[in-house]
Design a protein around this motif. Structure first.
Motif, PDB file in Angstrom:
ATOM      1  N   THR A  12       0.662  -0.952  -0.354  1.00 49.22           N
ATOM      2  CA  THR A  12       0.245   0.159   0.439  1.00 49.22           C
ATOM      3  C   THR A  12       0.689   1.239  -0.120  1.00 49.22           C
ATOM      4  O   THR A  12       0.142   2.449  -0.815  1.00 49.22           O
TER       5      THR A  12
ATOM      6  N   SER B  34      -1.240   5.404  -6.803  1.00 50.85           N
ATOM      7  CA  SER B  34      -1.550   6.168  -4.978  1.00 50.85           C
ATOM      8  C   SER B  34      -0.587   6.531  -4.309  1.00 50.85           C
ATOM      9  O   SER B  34      -0.319   7.118  -3.229  1.00 50.85           O
ATOM     10  N   SER B  35       0.472   5.850  -3.892  1.00 45.39           N
ATOM     11  CA  SER B  35       1.674   5.471  -3.539  1.00 45.39           C
ATOM     12  C   SER B  35       2.817   6.601  -4.284  1.00 45.39           C
ATOM     13  O   SER B  35       3.653   7.086  -3.460  1.00 45.39           O
TER      14      SER B  35
ATOM     15  N   HIS C 183      -6.612   2.969  -2.801  1.00 42.70           N
ATOM     16  CA  HIS C 183      -5.672   2.214  -3.510  1.00 42.70           C
ATOM     17  C   HIS C 183      -6.831   1.302  -4.525  1.00 42.70           C
ATOM     18  O   HIS C 183      -6.925   0.062  -3.578  1.00 42.70           O
TER      19      HIS C 183
ATOM     20  N   GLU D 281      -2.640   4.040   1.673  1.00 43.13           N
ATOM     21  CA  GLU D 281      -3.502   3.895   1.180  1.00 43.13           C
ATOM     22  C   GLU D 281      -3.912   2.610   1.481  1.00 43.13           C
ATOM     23  O   GLU D 281      -3.728   2.274   0.480  1.00 43.13           O
TER      24      GLU D 281
END
Length: 260
Positions: A46, A110-111, A202, A248
């Motif tokens: 994540t 998203s990371s 995520h 996330e």
């Protein structure tokens, strides 16, 4: 009525939140049978993508042959393709196997990890966009793809169609206004979406585009499928698994918590 058959051409996420794992969950939630053609593997959590392993072009083609020749494909989607070689391999194949196609131009995780190499962006637009029924970038991706930072979603969507896409759906998870903007090549539609302040996004983009592909496979018109995809992605964030991982958390399109 036979179950719709939907193919994802994308990358594995070892954390299970995005990529083909998210796609298969979204296909199932939308009442479709999902198949896969893996193009790469990621070591991914994540919080970060720590390694990417590309698969050979002949193996990508072998997977596509296996799915098309036996099971069949009512609609397909592409996700993270990573390199120019992979983009061109997929485009070469799909030029001869035209099906309703959702192109999710995955650029950044998203990371924050780069998921499409810089030299692959031009190939994605030039080769895959003309094959796409609809492309589904988020707002930052649409700005990069068009070279129009700060432009309204309406202008971005029009430009994406000008460069070859059949239609463009600029998703609403980013920016000041929570709205998906669809331009089908003739008309504009604004689709309001619910935005939730949760650290569990995520896989939201993958879930959206996979649901869209599944609904197109079911025979839904594009506008209705876009509305359904927006609702599914929003609900998946609302049900997101914030307790999983240090970054996330993954979205939950199957409402795992609600099934306990």
């Amino acid at each position: 009525m036979t179950v719709p058959r939907v193919l994802t051409i994308a990358t594995s996420d070892s954390g299970g939140g995005a990529g083909i794992q998210a796609d298969l969950k979204a296909f199932a939630a939308a009442g479709a049978h999902g198949t896969t053609a893996l193009v790469a593997l990621t070591a991914q959590s994540t919080a970060a993508v720590t390694a990417v392993h590309e698969l050979p072009s002949d193996f990508i083609r072998a997977q596509l042959d296996a799915v098309f020749d036996d099971i069949g494909v009512d609609a397909a989607k592409t996700g993270m393709l990573f390199s120019r070689r992979i983009v061109e391999t997929v485009a070469d194949y799909l030029e001869g196997r035209r099906v309703p196609l959702v192109v999710d131009p995955v650029l950044i995780a998203s990371s924050g990890a780069q998921l499409l190499q810089h030299d692959a962006v031009e190939a994605l637009v030039r080769r895959l966009f003309p094959l796409a029924t609809v492309v589904t970038p988020n707002l930052p991706e649409a700005e990069v793809l068009t070279g129009m930072p700060g432009a309204p979603r309406r202008d971005l969507a029009e430009r994406l169609v000008e460069v070859g896409a059949g239609a463009a759906l600029v998703t609403g998870g980013h920016g000041e206004t929570a709205v998906d903007h669809l331009f089908d090549g003739a008309e504009h539609f604004e689709l309001p979406v619910e935005r939730y302040d949760l650290a569990a996004t995520h896989g939201a983009g993958c879930t959206h585009s996979a649901t869209l592909a599944a609904l197109l496979a079911r025979g839904w018109p594009l506008l209705h499928a876009a509305r359904g995809a927006s609702a599914a992605a929003s609900a998946a964030v609302r049900n997101g698994l914030v307790e999983i991982g240090a970054g996330e958390g993954p979205v939950d399109v199957l409402d795992v918590k609600g099934r306990r």
